[in-house]
Design a protein around this motif. Structure first.
Motif, PDB file in Angstrom:
ATOM      1  N   ALA A 229       0.815  -1.211   0.000  1.00 49.29           N
ATOM      2  CA  ALA A 229       0.000   0.000   0.000  1.00 49.29           C
ATOM      3  C   ALA A 229       0.853   1.267   0.000  1.00 49.29           C
ATOM      4  N   ALA A 230       2.073   1.176   0.509  1.00 51.48           N
ATOM      5  CA  ALA A 230       2.956   2.346   0.571  1.00 51.48           C
ATOM      6  C   ALA A 230       3.668   2.618  -0.754  1.00 51.48           C
ATOM      7  N   LEU A 231       3.603   1.693  -1.707  1.00 53.98           N
ATOM      8  CA  LEU A 231       4.281   1.871  -2.994  1.00 53.98           C
ATOM      9  C   LEU A 231       3.498   2.807  -3.904  1.00 53.98           C
ATOM     10  N   ASP A 232       4.198   3.445  -4.797  1.00 53.00           N
ATOM     11  CA  ASP A 232       3.584   4.209  -5.891  1.00 53.00           C
ATOM     12  C   ASP A 232       3.382   3.244  -7.050  1.00 53.00           C
ATOM     13  N   LEU A 233       2.145   2.846  -7.281  1.00 55.26           N
ATOM     14  CA  LEU A 233       1.881   1.848  -8.321  1.00 55.26           C
ATOM     15  C   LEU A 233       2.249   2.353  -9.706  1.00 55.26           C
ATOM     16  N   GLY A 234       2.297   3.666  -9.869  1.00 54.98           N
ATOM     17  CA  GLY A 234       2.633   4.223 -11.169  1.00 54.98           C
ATOM     18  C   GLY A 234       4.099   4.128 -11.520  1.00 54.98           C
TER      19      GLY A 234
END
Length: 257
Positions: A229-234
């Motif tokens: 959840a803390a990652l930038d999926l983009g």
């Protein structure tokens, strides 16, 4: 590309809960919980620990999950957990059906240890054609008011994570595997970003990826999903989330992107 092939992670949110459940302040609930647990564990020659419910320190998965529900309708909702709820009389997934927008079909996955959310995600993929707007909620609470008679790893904090999944995202759910009777071995993870749970942290130096994220080892089940959840999926590229349950010997890997 068929919608089933695009189905995957749209966003993920996580939350920690600093206080016990509201139910913990209800003396009637505490009395019922004490009677229930005393009868339950007594069948195995166990008993409640002294002052285990004075006060009640645990969390209710129903209360926790409500805080993670979306504003938009959902077709399928799955709750994944390992540590028992402090409100065992409530069918939480059924309750969530009635309070979640869309009144989704719902069920729960438990008794899977750290694999619970991975197993849930694998099952959810089978519903993508008919229930594409999906919500996976993984929760764990810190209190077990009795000695289970075997070693257990309890989380340090009450925590919940919601994975919002549908067919409009580029972070497709490429694969999910839960391998039983396995050793903690990672081979050929094809990902730019790898999230490793506490059960696999010792293998971090062997992982070939642009970014390796070590999940909070104090959160046995939700740790990897909090890190996701803390990652930038983009910008994260292809993501592999992996964990290992040393007690059950389940090796779990989910790949997105």
């Amino acid at each position: 590309m068929p919608a089933e092939d695009r189905w995957g992670l749209r966003r993920a949110v996580s939350r920690r809960y600093s206080s016990p459940a509201v139910l913990a302040a209800d003396p009637d609930h505490t009395a019922r919980l004490s009677a229930y647990l005393t009868d339950l564990v007594g069948q195995y020659g166990l008993s409640l620990t002294p002052s285990a419910l004075d006060p009640v320190r645990g969390q209710s998965y129903g209360e926790m999950a409500v805080e993670l529900l979306p504003d938009s309708p959902v077709d399928l909702l799955v709750l994944a957990y390992d540590v028992p709820d402090i409100s065992p009389g409530r069918a939480v997934s059924t309750y969530l059906t009635h309070v979640c927008p869309g009144e989704p079909m719902s069920f729960a996955v438990s008794d899977q240890g750290r694999a619970a959310a991975f197993t849930a995600l694998s099952l959810m993929r089978a519903y993508t054609a008919t229930h594409p707007r999906a919500l996976l909620i993984a929760v764990e609470q810190t209190d077990l008011p009795y000695d289970p008679g075997v070693p257990v790893a309890l989380p340090a904090a009450h925590a919940g994570v919601a994975l919002h999944l549908d067919a409009t995202t580029a972070a497709a759910c490429v694969s999910v595997t839960v391998t039983p009777d396995s050793d903690a071995v990672l081979d050929n993870l094809d990902a730019s970003t790898v999230v490793l749970g506490g059960g696999l942290a010792a293998l971090a130096d062997d992982v070939k990826a642009d970014l390796v994220v070590l999940a909070d080892p104090a959160q046995p089940m939700t740790g990897v999903w909090e890190s996701l959840a803390a990652l930038d999926l983009g910008t994260a590229g292809r993501i592999a989330v992996a964990d290992y349950d040393p007690a059950l010997r389940y090796l779990c890997v989910a790949t997105f992107g």
